[in-house]
Design an enzyme around this catalytic site. Structure first.
Site, PDB file in Angstrom:
ATOM      1  N   TYR A 127      -0.791  -3.719   0.894  1.00 43.34           N
ATOM      2  CA  TYR A 127       0.247  -3.215   1.590  1.00 43.34           C
ATOM      3  C   TYR A 127       0.070  -2.331   1.409  1.00 43.34           C
ATOM      4  O   TYR A 127      -1.617  -0.941   1.568  1.00 43.34           O
ATOM      5  CB  TYR A 127       1.399  -2.864   0.785  1.00 43.34           C
ATOM      6  CG  TYR A 127       1.430  -2.062  -0.364  1.00 43.34           C
ATOM      7  CD1 TYR A 127       2.218  -0.316  -0.064  1.00 43.34           C
ATOM      8  CD2 TYR A 127       1.636  -2.432  -1.289  1.00 43.34           C
ATOM      9  CE1 TYR A 127       2.350  -0.086  -1.262  1.00 43.34           C
ATOM     10  CE2 TYR A 127       1.591  -1.381  -2.517  1.00 43.34           C
ATOM     11  CZ  TYR A 127       1.876  -0.194  -2.103  1.00 43.34           C
ATOM     12  OH  TYR A 127       2.708   0.418  -2.977  1.00 43.34           O
ATOM     13  N   CYS A 128      -0.618  -1.148   2.931  1.00 45.61           N
ATOM     14  CA  CYS A 128      -0.543   0.259   2.856  1.00 45.61           C
ATOM     15  C   CYS A 128       0.965   1.180   3.293  1.00 45.61           C
ATOM     16  O   CYS A 128       1.946   0.982   2.952  1.00 45.61           O
ATOM     17  CB  CYS A 128      -1.418   0.715   3.903  1.00 45.61           C
ATOM     18  SG  CYS A 128      -1.082  -0.213   5.856  1.00 45.61           S
ATOM     19  N   ARG A 129       0.663   1.901   4.581  1.00 42.41           N
ATOM     20  CA  ARG A 129       2.042   3.270   4.667  1.00 42.41           C
ATOM     21  C   ARG A 129       3.000   1.878   6.249  1.00 42.41           C
ATOM     22  O   ARG A 129       4.001   1.810   5.506  1.00 42.41           O
ATOM     23  CB  ARG A 129       1.012   4.155   5.272  1.00 42.41           C
ATOM     24  CG  ARG A 129       2.327   4.982   5.986  1.00 42.41           C
ATOM     25  CD  ARG A 129       2.250   6.208   6.706  1.00 42.41           C
ATOM     26  NE  ARG A 129       3.440   6.706   7.713  1.00 42.41           N
ATOM     27  CZ  ARG A 129       3.714   6.767   9.000  1.00 42.41           C
ATOM     28  NH1 ARG A 129       3.128   5.526   9.129  1.00 42.41           N
ATOM     29  NH2 ARG A 129       4.415   6.853   9.048  1.00 42.41           N
TER      30      ARG A 129
ATOM     31  N   GLY B   3       1.596  -1.338   7.337  1.00 43.45           N
ATOM     32  CA  GLY B   3       1.096  -2.910   7.955  1.00 43.45           C
ATOM     33  C   GLY B   3      -0.433  -2.660   8.974  1.00 43.45           C
ATOM     34  O   GLY B   3      -0.558  -3.780   8.359  1.00 43.45           O
TER      35      GLY B   3
ATOM     36  N   TRP C  29       4.608   0.299   2.539  1.00 41.96           N
ATOM     37  CA  TRP C  29       5.789   1.381   2.266  1.00 41.96           C
ATOM     38  C   TRP C  29       7.478   1.575   3.203  1.00 41.96           C
ATOM     39  O   TRP C  29       7.569   2.434   2.581  1.00 41.96           O
ATOM     40  CB  TRP C  29       4.704   2.698   1.835  1.00 41.96           C
ATOM     41  CG  TRP C  29       5.216   3.444   1.449  1.00 41.96           C
ATOM     42  CD1 TRP C  29       5.389   5.109   1.968  1.00 41.96           C
ATOM     43  CD2 TRP C  29       5.557   3.590   0.516  1.00 41.96           C
ATOM     44  NE1 TRP C  29       6.110   6.207   0.918  1.00 41.96           N
ATOM     45  CE2 TRP C  29       6.905   5.081   0.095  1.00 41.96           C
ATOM     46  CE3 TRP C  29       6.077   2.970  -0.398  1.00 41.96           C
ATOM     47  CZ2 TRP C  29       7.116   5.688  -1.090  1.00 41.96           C
ATOM     48  CZ3 TRP C  29       6.833   3.358  -2.035  1.00 41.96           C
ATOM     49  CH2 TRP C  29       7.280   4.246  -2.103  1.00 41.96           C
TER      50      TRP C  29
END
Length: 175
Positions: free
Chosen positions: A133-135, A137, A162
Site C-alpha cells: 500500500y502507499c498513499r 494506490g 492510506w
C-alpha cells in the site's frame, strides 16, 4: 537527357502506384494496403501487451480484506508501506513495515542478512504473502509490478491505500 527521362518515369510511377524513387537510392513501396496491415499488426501487438500486463497486476484488496490482517498479523504475511519515510511519519496502518518504492527493486536483490540490517525486518520469501500500500494506490501498483518481476508470486495491492484506511477508520471512530 537520360537522367531527365528517368526522373519523369519515376514521377509518373510515384503518382500511379505510390512507389517513390530517388536517384541512387533504394526503392520504397508505400501502398495503402500495407499501412492497413501494419495498423492491424500494431493493434494486435498492443492487445497482446495489454494482456501480458494484466498478468503482472497484483490482485486488488479492499479495506475489508486488509483490516483482519492488521488485527492478527502473521510472520507468513507482510503488509508493506511503500511510501517514503517522511510520509510514514504522518501515520501508517498497524502492523505494516516500511519499504519505500524508491529502494524496493534494489532491496529485493539484497541477501537476507543485508536486507534485515537495512530495513529492520526479515526479507520476504518468494511465495510469502505481501500486501503493498502507499498513499493512494498508484505506487503500490508499481510495487506489485516490481515484486512480480523479481520472482515474488503472492502479491496483493491495497488499492485504496492510506487515504482509504484513514477515511474508513475515521468513520468507525465517529460512529
Amino acid at each position: 537527357m537520360l537522367r531527365t527521362a528517368f526522373i519523369n518515369v519515376a514521377r509518373s510511377t510515384a503518382r500511379s502506384s505510390l512507389t517513390f524513387r530517388q536517384v541512387g537510392r533504394p526503392v520504397y513501396q508505400c501502398a495503402r494496403y500495407e499501412s492497413t496491415k501494419a495498423s492491424e499488426a500494431l493493434k494486435a501487438a498492443r492487445k497482446l501487451q495489454d494482456n501480458l500486463q494484466k498478468d503482472w497486476l497484483g490482485p486488488v484488496l479492499t479495506y475489508e480484506q486488509v483490516k483482519p490482517k492488521t488485527l492478527s498479523p502473521s510472520v507468513d504475511a507482510y503488509l508493506v508501506d511503500v511510501r517514503e519515510p517522511d510520509e510514514v511519519i504522518q501515520g501508517s496502518i498497524p502492523s505494516a513495515v516500511n519499504l519505500p518504492l524508491s529502494v524496493l527493486a534494489n532491496s529485493l536483490h539484497l541477501t537476507p542478512q543485508a536486507f534485515k540490517q537495512q530495513h529492520g525486518f526479515d526479507k520476504p520469501q518468494k511465495t510469502q504473502e505481501i500486501v503493498f500500500y502507499c498513499r493512494s494506490g498508484k505506487r503500490s501498483a508499481s510495487a506489485c509490478d516490481v515484486a512480480r518481476r523479481n520472482g515474488f508470486e503472492n502479491i496483493h495491492n491495497y488499492e485504496g491505500s492510506w487515504l482509504d484506511w484513514v477515511q474508513r477508520e475515521g468513520e468507525k471512530g465517529s460512529s
